[in-house]
Design a protein around this motif. Structure first.
Motif, short mmCIF file in Angstrom:
data_model
loop_
_atom_site.label_atom_id
_atom_site.label_comp_id
_atom_site.label_asym_id
_atom_site.label_seq_id
_atom_site.Cartn_x
_atom_site.Cartn_y
_atom_site.Cartn_z
N SER A 1 -2.21 -4.30 -4.51
CA SER A 1 -2.71 -3.10 -3.84
C SER A 1 -3.02 -2.06 -4.91
O SER A 1 -2.26 -1.87 -5.86
CB SER A 1 -1.65 -2.55 -2.86
OG SER A 1 -2.10 -1.32 -2.32
N GLY A 2 -4.13 -1.34 -4.72
CA GLY A 2 -4.50 -0.27 -5.64
C GLY A 2 -5.49 -0.73 -6.69
O GLY A 2 -5.99 -1.86 -6.67
N ARG B 1 2.19 1.74 -3.46
CA ARG B 1 1.14 2.21 -4.37
C ARG B 1 0.82 3.66 -4.11
O ARG B 1 0.65 4.47 -5.04
CB ARG B 1 -0.11 1.33 -4.18
CG ARG B 1 -1.16 1.50 -5.27
CD ARG B 1 -2.20 2.56 -4.94
NE ARG B 1 -2.71 2.42 -3.59
CZ ARG B 1 -3.29 3.41 -2.93
NH1 ARG B 1 -3.38 4.62 -3.46
NH2 ARG B 1 -3.75 3.21 -1.70
N VAL C 1 4.94 -3.11 -10.62
CA VAL C 1 4.13 -1.88 -10.54
C VAL C 1 3.56 -1.60 -11.93
O VAL C 1 4.31 -1.56 -12.92
CB VAL C 1 4.97 -0.69 -10.06
CG1 VAL C 1 4.12 0.58 -10.03
CG2 VAL C 1 5.55 -0.99 -8.68
N THR D 1 -2.78 3.17 -10.05
CA THR D 1 -1.58 2.33 -9.95
C THR D 1 -1.96 1.01 -9.29
O THR D 1 -2.75 0.96 -8.35
CB THR D 1 -0.48 3.02 -9.12
OG1 THR D 1 -0.15 4.26 -9.73
CG2 THR D 1 0.76 2.15 -9.01
N ASP E 1 0.83 -1.20 0.00
CA ASP E 1 0.00 0.00 0.00
C ASP E 1 0.86 1.25 0.00
O ASP E 1 0.53 2.25 -0.67
CB ASP E 1 -0.92 0.00 1.24
CG ASP E 1 -2.01 -1.06 1.14
OD1 ASP E 1 -2.30 -1.49 -0.03
OD2 ASP E 1 -2.56 -1.43 2.16
N VAL F 1 -0.04 -2.35 -7.62
CA VAL F 1 1.21 -2.96 -7.17
C VAL F 1 0.90 -4.41 -6.83
O VAL F 1 -0.04 -4.69 -6.05
CB VAL F 1 1.80 -2.24 -5.95
CG1 VAL F 1 3.08 -2.93 -5.49
CG2 VAL F 1 2.04 -0.78 -6.26
#
Length: 461
Positions: free
Chosen positions: A92-93, A76, A147, A83, A73, A85
């Motif tokens: 996350s995101g 991100r 990412v 975005t 987190d 990740v």
């Protein structure tokens, strides 16, 4: 295949110049726009990917491995909105699923940053990159964290649109400028060409002193020099020909004049000889008749030469009278003893003509038909309110096609072996017709034989 242009040289030159100039300007404008477009896209990509990698690098050094959800987190949040990740099965995101779906295979295969530009839902840049870590041995290797980000290119697209509009404006401005330049160039090129044309026309009407101004040292200047040299040579040649022609005319006139007096004496003597030929023996009579005939031919030749010399000197003049044309034609035939040898169709017609010259024309045409054609020789007269037409035809072999273009030339004889004429009669007849403002034409009658048609105005002036 040759292309036939339906336009003049000026129009073609302007169109060609406008086309070349406009195409060049448009090509340059769009080439510049294309180059600027590529540069803008490259700059935007480098800026966005550099910003992304910098943010990742700032957080990556603080990460622990394997990372937990909180670490993903933080990464991100540091990268920004849209975005995603991911690490193994954790992520996350959101908002970058499309980027992850499109680039995941390339990122994992190449283990380096990958990008892709898309136009769906507006111009966007999809970026995918692995997070690299430095091992204790100093080597960099993938950490397993990936990412994926989506970055908006709307600002860059606005700049690209402005570039496109600028290229279009440049192209639009280039067209009138190209037309103006084309007109100026055409004027510079066609000005000398027009001067050459005008000078050629002046030379064609006989003003041989016309010359072109020579300006510069280009091809048009060389053309002007060549035309001037040609005109100079033509002027010299024509002057020499005129001198020779004048000498020849003067010679003919002088000889004819000098021969006239002794020939008058010979003609008088021949008439006496002819009158007394009945008292001579046959041999002497034959010799006397030959001498008389030769003298008469010589007298006619001198008279014709003097008539030709008057035409050449421009001294021939009409003596217009009101003439009964049918009666004048009959008188012409009667005086020469041809009335019984010629079929006539002569309605009553009155016209204003020179009776002597009409007599010369008719006598030449009928005499020519009697000598070289075959009976019946026919003379027909027709008239309208504006003109009269006299047709003389025979039923002989006619005129060969090769003879027709030369039949009115001086001294021309279709058969040089034939005697009895000088070859001047038809040319004198034509000159007299044109002196009246009329014409004389030769051809063949569809029914056979030669056919001459004399057309004269009803009221010559």
């Amino acid at each position: 295949m040759r292309v036939r242009w339906p336009y003049g040289l000026r129009t073609r030159l302007v169109l060609a110049f406008v086309l070349v100039t406009a195409l060049g300007a448009v090509a340059a404008a769009w080439a510049g726009a294309g180059s600027a477009r590529s540069a803008l896209l490259s700059e935007a990509r480098q800026r966005l990917t550099g910003e992304l990698t910098a943010r990742i690098a700032a957080v990556a050094r603080e990460l622990t491995f394997p990372p937990d959800a909180a670490a993903l987190d933080r990464l991100r949040a540091a990268v920004g909105e849209q975005t995603l990740v991911s690490y193994v099965d954790s992520s996350s995101g959101g908002g970058a699923e499309r980027a992850a779906e499109a680039l995941r295979g390339a990122v994992r295969e190449r283990q380096r940053l990958v990008w892709q530009r898309i136009e769906a839902d507006g111009p966007r840049l999809l970026i995918g990159t692995p997070v690299m870590i430095t091992a204790v041995d100093g080597q960099r290797r993938p950490s397993g964290i990936e990412v994926y980000a989506v970055r908006d290119l709307a600002g860059t697209q606005a700049q690209l649109d402005e570039l496109t509009m600028a290229a279009a404006r440049t192209s639009a401005i280039a067209l009138p400028l190209a037309v103006l330049l084309a007109l100026l160039a055409a004027g510079g090129v066609l000005g000398p060409v027009r001067r050459v044309r005008d000078t050629a026309r002046t030379l064609a009407v006989g003003e041989l002193g016309a010359r072109l101004p020579v300006r510069g040292k280009d091809e048009l200047a060389e053309l002007s020099v060549t035309v001037n040299e040609m005109a100079e040579a033509l002027q010299r040649t024509v002057a020499e020909l005129r001198r020779l022609e004048a000498d020849a005319r003067r010679f003919v006139a002088d000889v004819s004049h000098e021969l006239r007096t002794p020939l008058s004496t010979l003609a008088a003597v021949s008439e006496l000889l002819q009158a007394g030929s009945g008292k001579l023996d046959p041999v002497e009579r034959e010799s006397a008749e030959l001498a008389v005939a030769a003298t008469q031919r010589l007298v006619r030749l001198v008279e014709e030469l003097m008539e030709v010399s008057r035409f050449d000197a421009g001294m021939a003049r009409l003596r217009i009278e009101e003439v009964e044309v049918d009666g004048a034609i009959r008188d012409c035939l009667r005086v020469r003893g041809w009335l019984d040898q010629v079929v006539t169709d002569l309605p009553e017609v009155v016209a204003r003509l020179d009776p002597r010259r009409l007599d010369v024309i008719v006598a030449n045409l009928v005499g020519n038909a009697l000598r070289h054609g075959a009976p019946p020789v026919t003379v027909r007269l027709r008239a309208t309110a504006e003109r009269i037409e006299i047709e003389v035809s025979d039923r002989g072999p006619g005129l060969p096609e090769s003879v027709l273009p030369q039949v009115f030339d001086r001294f021309y004889k279709a058969d040089p072996a034939r005697s009895g004429g000088s070859g001047l009669g038809l040319s004198i007849a034509l000159a007299n017709a044109r002196l009246h403002g009329g014409d004389l034409t030769a051809g063949n009658d569809p029914a056979g034989g030669a056919r001459f048609v004399l057309v004269l105005p009803r009221a010559a002036s």
